[in-house]
Design a protein around this motif. Structure first.
Motif, short mmCIF file in Angstrom:
data_model
loop_
_atom_site.label_atom_id
_atom_site.label_comp_id
_atom_site.label_asym_id
_atom_site.label_seq_id
_atom_site.Cartn_x
_atom_site.Cartn_y
_atom_site.Cartn_z
N TYR A 194 -43.70 -11.60 -29.31
CA TYR A 194 -43.08 -11.07 -30.73
C TYR A 194 -43.52 -9.64 -30.91
CZ TYR A 194 -41.46 -11.02 -35.32
OH TYR A 194 -40.45 -10.60 -36.58
N VAL A 195 -44.78 -9.24 -30.51
CA VAL A 195 -44.97 -7.76 -30.96
C VAL A 195 -44.61 -6.96 -29.95
CG1 VAL A 195 -47.06 -8.61 -32.13
CG2 VAL A 195 -47.53 -8.11 -29.89
N LEU A 196 -43.98 -7.38 -28.76
CA LEU A 196 -43.35 -6.45 -27.88
C LEU A 196 -42.13 -5.70 -28.27
CD1 LEU A 196 -43.66 -8.29 -24.30
CD2 LEU A 196 -45.28 -6.60 -25.29
N ALA A 197 -42.05 -4.19 -28.01
CA ALA A 197 -40.86 -3.84 -28.41
C ALA A 197 -39.52 -4.26 -27.61
CB ALA A 197 -40.89 -2.27 -28.08
N SER A 198 -38.24 -4.45 -28.39
CA SER A 198 -37.37 -4.92 -27.78
C SER A 198 -36.91 -4.38 -26.25
CB SER A 198 -36.10 -5.08 -28.60
OG SER A 198 -35.79 -3.67 -28.92
N VAL A 199 -36.93 -3.08 -26.29
CA VAL A 199 -36.72 -2.23 -24.91
C VAL A 199 -37.80 -2.77 -23.92
CG1 VAL A 199 -38.15 -0.09 -25.60
CG2 VAL A 199 -36.09 -0.09 -23.87
N VAL A 200 -38.75 -2.95 -24.08
CA VAL A 200 -39.82 -3.43 -23.30
C VAL A 200 -39.48 -5.05 -22.78
CG1 VAL A 200 -42.24 -4.15 -23.02
CG2 VAL A 200 -41.64 -2.22 -24.13
N THR A 201 -39.10 -5.72 -23.72
CA THR A 201 -38.76 -7.11 -23.47
C THR A 201 -37.55 -7.16 -22.53
OG1 THR A 201 -39.52 -7.91 -25.42
CG2 THR A 201 -38.30 -9.41 -24.39
N ILE A 202 -36.62 -6.42 -22.95
CA ILE A 202 -35.51 -6.31 -22.12
C ILE A 202 -35.51 -5.91 -20.54
CG2 ILE A 202 -33.11 -5.03 -21.70
CD1 ILE A 202 -32.81 -7.37 -23.64
N THR A 203 -36.36 -4.88 -20.44
CA THR A 203 -36.73 -4.23 -19.27
C THR A 203 -37.38 -5.52 -18.32
OG1 THR A 203 -36.97 -2.22 -20.22
CG2 THR A 203 -37.86 -2.29 -18.14
N ILE A 204 -38.27 -5.95 -19.05
CA ILE A 204 -39.09 -7.17 -18.17
C ILE A 204 -37.86 -8.07 -17.70
CG2 ILE A 204 -40.61 -9.13 -18.26
CD1 ILE A 204 -42.30 -7.28 -20.24
N TRP A 205 -37.07 -8.62 -18.80
CA TRP A 205 -36.25 -9.79 -18.18
C TRP A 205 -35.18 -9.38 -17.46
CZ3 TRP A 205 -36.87 -14.71 -18.07
CH2 TRP A 205 -37.95 -15.21 -18.76
N LYS A 206 -34.62 -7.97 -17.58
CA LYS A 206 -33.48 -7.64 -16.89
C LYS A 206 -34.09 -7.58 -15.19
CE LYS A 206 -30.49 -4.19 -17.98
NZ LYS A 206 -30.00 -3.00 -18.59
N ASN A 207 -35.44 -7.11 -14.94
CA ASN A 207 -35.98 -7.36 -13.68
C ASN A 207 -36.20 -8.94 -13.10
OD1 ASN A 207 -36.41 -4.64 -12.54
ND2 ASN A 207 -37.46 -4.44 -14.50
N LEU A 208 -36.46 -9.65 -14.14
CA LEU A 208 -36.93 -10.99 -13.89
C LEU A 208 -35.57 -11.77 -13.34
CD1 LEU A 208 -39.46 -12.20 -16.32
CD2 LEU A 208 -39.90 -11.77 -13.89
N LEU A 209 -34.27 -11.41 -14.28
CA LEU A 209 -33.29 -11.94 -13.81
C LEU A 209 -32.40 -11.27 -12.91
CD1 LEU A 209 -32.08 -12.80 -17.62
CD2 LEU A 209 -33.21 -14.48 -15.82
N ASN A 210 -32.84 -10.23 -12.33
CA ASN A 210 -31.97 -9.52 -11.35
C ASN A 210 -31.95 -10.17 -10.18
OD1 ASN A 210 -31.75 -7.76 -8.81
ND2 ASN A 210 -31.82 -6.12 -10.24
N PRO A 211 -30.64 -10.45 -9.73
CA PRO A 211 -30.08 -11.32 -8.76
C PRO A 211 -30.71 -11.11 -7.25
CG PRO A 211 -28.45 -10.11 -9.17
CD PRO A 211 -29.29 -9.77 -10.20
N GLN A 212 -31.19 -9.79 -7.06
CA GLN A 212 -31.71 -9.39 -5.82
C GLN A 212 -33.06 -9.43 -5.67
OE1 GLN A 212 -29.20 -6.35 -6.58
NE2 GLN A 212 -27.78 -6.83 -4.89
N ARG A 213 -33.85 -9.21 -6.80
CA ARG A 213 -35.31 -9.06 -6.66
C ARG A 213 -35.88 -9.88 -7.91
NH1 ARG A 213 -33.49 -3.91 -8.51
NH2 ARG A 213 -34.25 -3.71 -10.61
#
Lengths: 316, 431
Positions: free
Chosen positions: A134-153
Motif C-alpha cells: 500500500y505504501v509503494l508508489a503506483s509507478v513502482v507497483t506497475i513497473t514490478i507487475w508489468k515485468n512479472l506479467l511479461n509474457p516472455q520474461r
C-alpha cells in the motif's frame, strides 16, 4: 421586577440595541465564524470557485489553451450521453471496476483480518508484510507487475519453462482486450487490499472481548462468532469503506494509465483516462470538464445513498 | 567603530551598484525536459551565453515540460521561449494569442537564409510565422545486418518485396519487426502515417489532408488493409498481444540481439541503437521504407517547435537566441555531439563529413527527397489534434478485430471533416 417585565427584542433594530442579545451574538455566532473564516476563505478559493468554474467550463467549447471559451449550454453533455460510444464503454469499465473492488479486496481483507486478529504473537510482522504494497508508489507497483506479467520474461514464462509447456501461462495479460482490465484491477488490488485489512483489523480489535466470551458460552462456533459478533462490530467501518471504494472506483486513473493507457483498443478505458485524453491530447478541455462533472455526480449519488440509509437508522 | 562604518559604506555601495549591473543583462528563459537529452544539449545551448554577454540563456529543467509550459503560459507566465511538441500545438496557442508572430524577427535576422522554405511555412498560422520547427524526423526501415548477411537477404524496395521477405523472415524463426507500444501508445501512428504514404502514395495523402479526397479513398483503404494484414500475421513484435506488451527496451533488445530482423522506426532511434548493438556486437543499417512503386519516399516530421511567449518582457533577446540556436553551426554541433535530429536548416558538408555515414545519409536523403517531391507526412506533425488521437487510439480496435478498416476510416473522415471545417489543420506545405 422591572427585569421580569422587560420585552424580548424582536426586530433587528431592537436586537442590536439589546446588550444581552449583542453579547450572545458575538459569543455564539460572530467569534466562531471568525475562527473558521480563514479556512472557509481558503476553501472557497481553492475548492468552491474552481468547482463552479469547472461546471461552467463543462458548458463551453474551451480548448484548454488561452481564454477563448464559448458558452454552448448542455451540448457537451448531449454528446457525452448520446453520441460518444467510448464514454459508454468507459462507464461500463468503471462499473466493472467498482464491482471488482467492492467484492475481491473486501473478502480478502475480512478473511485476513479475522485470521490475524487471532494471532497473539508475531502478528505485527504479517500485518507489515501485507500492508507494505500500500505504501509503494503506483509507478513502482506497475513497473514490478508489468515485468512479472511479461509474457516472455515474467512469472508465466518461468512457469511454462519449469513445466515444459508453451504459452500456457506466459500470456500477454495486459495485451489482450479480454484480460487487460482485470489484470490491472488485480495489480491495483494487490496494492490496495492490505489497507482495508488494517482498517478492519483495527475495528475488530475495538470489539469488547466480553462479547466473544458470551458467544462462546452460548455455544457459538467460529463462523457464528464472525457472523453475529465480528461483522456487526465492524459494520460501520465496512459500510463507510464501501462508500469510499465506490467513489474511488470512478476516480481510477493512475494504474490504468501507467499500464495500458486505456488500451488495447479501449479495453481498459475508464472515464478518468478518457477525460485526460480529451482535455490534454485532443484539446477538448470543455468536454473533459463535462466528464469530470459526471464523475462528481456519480460520487454525489453514492454519498446520497449512504446519507439516506443513515437517516433511516443504519449504523454507518 | 570606524572600520564598521567603512564596511557598512562598502556594503551599501555594492547594494546600490548591483541592480545597475543586473539591468545590463537580459535573461532569456527556456524550460526543458529533465534527463539525458538535456545533459547533452544543455552545455551546447549555454555556449550562447559567451556569444553576447548582455543576453544570458537560463535553462530550467522541468518534468512533463509541455503540460507545465502550456499551463504557465495560459496563466500569463512561463518561459520566454515556448517549446511545443509540434505545429498543431502551435496553432492552438497562436489562436489564443499566447505566442508572438515572429515575421519581423525572421526578416531582420535572416531566418529565411538558412531554413528550408517549406520548414518556415510549417510555422505559419493565418499567414504569420509563429514557430520554428526543430528536430527533423523521418521513418526508416532499420535492419540487423548480421541477420541479413547470415541469411543472404537484402532490404526490400517495394511492398511486394517486403511481403515476400517478411514471410521468409518469419519462416526462418525471426520476428519480422521488433515492435511494441507498451512504452508509448501513440507509436501506433508511425505505421498508419507510413503505410498511408508508402502504399496510398504521398500525393493522395496530400489530397486527403487538403480535403480534396476523403480518407475512405481506395488508396487509403488499401494502405490500411495491408497494415492490418501485417499486424494479423504477427509480424509486428511477434503477435498483436505481444505488440501491446513489448516496451521500448524489449523491442530495441530483440532487434540488437538478432531475435528480430527489422524495425520501422523514426530517425530518432539512431541515438540509442548504438548502445544496444554495442552490447551484442551485431550491427545495423537502414533503408527507405518500401513503397508501392519502389520510389524512396520519406515522411517528414518535426519533434518540437520553438516560439516566443507573448508575455516575454524581451522578445528581441529571445529572437536573438533562436537565431543562434537554429543556425547551421549550432545545429551541426548538436547533430555531431548529441546525434540530435537537426532543425530543417542547411547543414554544411563539413559537418556531415564528420558524422557516421549512416546518419549523414539520413539527412542527405531527406534533403534530396524534400527537394524532389518525394516527401510524405507524419501524423503527429500534419494531422489536427483530434484526428491524430483518433488515428493511434482507434486503430487498435481494427487490429483487435472490433471494427473494420472501413469503419475506422469513416470515423477518421468524419472527425477530420469537422476539424477541416473549423480551420484546425496545421499548415500543409504545397506540392
Amino acid at each position: 421586577m422591572a427585569v421580569l417585565t422587560q420585552k424580548k427584542p424582536t426586530t433587528i433594530l431592537e436586537k442590536l440595541n439589546d446588550e444581552t442579545w449583542r453579547r450572545k451574538f458575538i459569543r455564539n455566532v460572530l467569534i466562531p465564524w471568525l475562527f473558521i473564516a480563514p479556512l472557509l476563505i481558503l476553501h472557497i478559493y481553492v475548492v468552491t470557485v474552481p468547482a463552479v468554474q469547472g461546471i461552467y467550463m463543462s458548458m463551453t467549447d474551451w480548448k484548454g489553451v488561452g481564454r477563448n471559451a464559448n458558452f454552448i449550454g448542455l451540448e457537451n453533455y448531449r454528446e457525452l450521453f448520446f453520441e460518444d460510444e467510448t464514454f459508454g464503454k468507459a462507464l461500463g469499465n468503471n462499473i466493472i471496476w467498482m464491482i471488482f473492488f467492492l467484492t475481491v479486496p473486501f473478502i480478502l481483507a475480512l478473511f485476513a483480518a479475522t485470521m490475524l486478529s487471532q494471532i497473539k504473537r508475531g502478528g505485527m510482522i504479517y500485518r507489515s508484510i501485507l500492508f507494505i504494497p500500500y505504501v509503494l508508489a503506483s509507478v513502482v507497483t506497475i513497473t514490478i507487475w508489468k515485468n512479472l506479467l511479461n509474457p516472455q520474461r515474467g512469472i508465466g514464462a518461468a512457469l511454462d519453462k519449469m513445466l515444459g509447456l508453451e504459452g500456457a501461462f506466459g500470456i500477454a495479460y495486459l495485451g489482450r482486450p479480454e484480460s487487460a482490465l482485470m489484470s490491472i484491477a488485480f495489480i491495483d488490488n494487490w496494492h490496495f487490499w492490505g489497507f482495508l485489512m488494517i482498517l478492519f483489523l483495527a475495528a475488530m480489535q475495538a470489539i469488547p472481548p466480553v462479547l466473544y466470551d458470551a458467544a462462546k458460552i452460548d455455544g457459538a462456533n467460529r463462523w457464528q462468532e464472525f457472523r453475529h459478533v465480528t461483522l456487526p462490530g465492524i459494520r460501520p467501518v465496512v459500510l463507510f469503506m464501501f462508500m469510499m471504494v465506490a467513489i474511488w472506483s470512478f476516480l481510477a486513473f493512475d494504474y490504468i494509465f501507467l499500464s495500458t493507457q486505456g488500451g488495447p483498443g479501449g479495453a481498459s478505458e475508464v472515464i478518468a483516462t478518457l477525460l485526460y485524453k480529451n482535455a490534454f491530447f485532443r484539446f477538448e478541455a470543455g468536454y473533459g470538464a463535462a466528464m469530470g462533472v459526471v464523475i462528481s455526480i456519480f460520487a454525489g449519488f453514492i454519498i446520497m445513498i449512504f446519507v439516506t440509509l443513515r437517516r433511516r437508522g443504519w449504523d454507518i | 567603530m570606524k572600520g564598521i562604518k567603512i564596511l557598512f559604506a562598502i556594503a551599501l555601495l555594492i547594494l546600490a551598484l548591483a541592480p545597475v549591473g543586473a539591468q545590463d543583462v537580459t535573461t532569456v528563459s527556456m524550460w526543458f525536459g529533465e534527463g539525458s537529452t538535456l545533459d547533452c544539449w544543455g552545455p551546447i545551448m549555454l555556449e550562447f551565453n559567451e556569444v553576447d554577454p548582455s543576453i544570458q540563456l537560463e535553462i530550467v529543467p522541468q518534468a512533463d515540460t509541455w503540460n507545465v509550459t502550456r499551463t504557465a503560459v495560459a496563466g500569463g507566465g512561463g518561459p520566454d521561449i515556448v517549446r511545443t511538441p509540434g505545429p498543431s500545438f502551435v496553432y492552438e496557442m497562436a489562436q489564443a494569442g499566447l505566442i508572438l508572430p515572429m515575421d519581423a524577427f525572421a526578416d531582420e535576422m535572416g531566418w529565411g537564409d538558412f531554413f528550408f522554405d517549406w520548414a518556415l511555412d510549417l510555422g505559419l498560422v493565418e499567414g504569420q510565422l509563429y514557430s520554428l520547427s526543430d528536430e527533423l524526423e523521418t521513418l526508416l526501415l532499420y535492419y540487423n545486418t548480421d541477420v541479413f548477411e547470415a541469411n543472404g537477404w537484402t532490404p526490400p524496395d517495394t511492398i511486394d518485396e517486403l511481403n515476400a521477405l517478411a514471410e521468409e523472415v518469419a519462416a526462418a524463426g525471426y520476428i519480422v519487426f521488433s515492435h511494441g507500444n507498451a512504452s508509448w501508445r501513440p507509436s501506433n501512428e508511425w505505421f498508419v502515417g507510413e503505410y498511408m504514404t508508402q502504399i496510398g502514395g504521398p500525393h493522395n495523402v496530400y489530397k486527403a489532408l487538403t480535403g480534396q479526397i476523403p480518407w475512405t479513398d481506395e488508396s487509403m483503404v488499401n494502405a490500411m488493409e495491408v497494415l492490418d494484414a501485417h499486424m494479423q500475421a504477427g509480424w509486428y513484435g511477434g503477435g498483436i498481444d505481444l505488440y501491446f506488451t513489448n516496451d521500448g527496451a524489449t523491442r530495441r533488445s530483440m532487434f540488437a540481439d538478432g531475435t528480430a530482423a527489422m524495425n520501422i522506426e523514426g530517425s530518432w532511434a539512431i541515438r540509442s541503437l548504438g548502445e544496444y548493438f554495442g552490447e551484442t556486437g551485431q550491427d545495423w543499417d537502414w533503408a527507405p521504407v518500401p513503397s508501392h512503386d519502389g520510389t524512396d519516399y520519406f515522411t517528414i516530421g518535426m519533434g518540437n517547435t520553438s516560439s516566443i511567449n507573448a508575455n516575454s518582457p524581451h522578445p528581441e533577446a529571445a529572437a536573438q537566441f533562436l537565431t543562434w540556436y537554429f543556425s547551421p553551426a549550432t545545429q551541426g554541433k548538436m547533430l555531431t555531439n548529441c546525434r540530435k535530429g537537426p532543425a530543417p536548416v542547411t547543414i554544411s558538408e563539413e559537418v556531415m563529413g564528420e558524422l557516421d555515414p549512416r546518419i549523414a545519409r539520413v539527412y542527405a536523403e531527406l534533403s534530396d527527397a524534400s527537394a524532389n517531391d518525394r516527401y510524405g507526412y507524419t501524423t503527429w506533425t500534419f494531422w489536427p489534434p483530434k484526428s491524430d488521437v483518433y488515428i493511434y487510439e482507434e486503430v487498435e480496435r481494427v487490429w483487435t478485430g472490433e471494427i473494420t478498416v472501413m469503419d475506422y476510416l469513416e470515423g477518421l473522415n468524419e472527425l477530420f471533416a469537422e476539424e477541416l471545417a473549423a480551420g484546425d489543420i496545421p499548415p500543409i506545405p504545397a506540392r
